[in-house]
Design an enzyme around this catalytic site. Sequence first.
Site, PDB file in Angstrom:
ATOM      1  N   CYS A 238      86.593 -77.581 -27.960  1.00 52.25           N
ATOM      2  CA  CYS A 238      86.555 -78.597 -27.355  1.00 52.25           C
ATOM      3  C   CYS A 238      86.893 -76.603 -26.217  1.00 52.25           C
ATOM      4  CB  CYS A 238      85.865 -78.813 -26.413  1.00 52.25           C
ATOM      5  SG  CYS A 238      85.172 -80.005 -25.813  1.00 52.25           S
TER       6      CYS A 238
ATOM      7  N   HIS B  62      78.216 -83.317 -30.788  1.00 49.58           N
ATOM      8  CA  HIS B  62      79.339 -83.205 -29.996  1.00 49.58           C
ATOM      9  C   HIS B  62      78.326 -82.883 -29.050  1.00 49.58           C
ATOM     10  CE1 HIS B  62      83.559 -80.965 -28.312  1.00 49.58           C
ATOM     11  NE2 HIS B  62      82.722 -80.789 -28.146  1.00 49.58           N
ATOM     12  N   GLU B  63      77.464 -82.295 -28.052  1.00 51.81           N
ATOM     13  CA  GLU B  63      76.878 -82.092 -27.092  1.00 51.81           C
ATOM     14  C   GLU B  63      76.497 -83.464 -26.875  1.00 51.81           C
ATOM     15  OE1 GLU B  63      78.294 -79.833 -25.364  1.00 51.81           O
ATOM     16  OE2 GLU B  63      78.948 -78.960 -27.148  1.00 51.81           O
TER      17      GLU B  63
END
Length: 162
Positions: free
Chosen positions: A90, A132-133
Site C-alpha cells: 500500500c 483494497h481501494e
Amino acid sequence: MAMREIRVIPDPVLRTPCDEITRVDDRVRSLVEDLVETVDHDGRAGLAANQIGVSLRAFSWNIDDEVGYVLNPRIVELSEDEYQDGDEGCLSVPGLWYATKRAWYARVEGVDLDGNTVVVEGTELMARCLQHEVDHLDGYLYLDRLEKSVRKKAMRELRESL
C-alpha cells in the site's frame, strides 16, 4: 491537475470512512484529475481519495495500462469459492508487503463525473485493487485483513519503521 502527496499511516484520514459524493462540482472534478494523475506512475495500482487527504468516496486505478476512476464505488459481487493470497502492499504503508487473502474476482459499481453508472470488474490484480481501494474508502487498511499472527508481525515491523 496536480500530483498529490500520499498520506501515510498513522494519518487519521486513512482510518475515517469517506463520505458519499452527493454533487459533482469543480472540487470533485479536480479531485478526479488529481487521483488519475497521481496514480498514473509505475508501481501504483490504485489510489483512494483519502490517501491524498480527501474524505470522499472516489478512487482511481492503473492496471494493465488502463487508468480509470469511479465515484461512490460499492462492491456488489465477490467470488465466493475462489481466493488469492499473494503479497499486497500500500502506498500509505510504504515498504511493507504481506500475503493478503482476497477474492479472486470482484465487481464494483459506482458513477462517473456525469452521473453515468460505472461497472468495474476483474480477476487477480484488478480484483485485489478494487477490494483494497474500497477498503480504504471504508476506513480500513490491508493490514486489517491479515491473519492475526501475520498482522502482529506487520505491526511490529511498522512500529520499528516509524
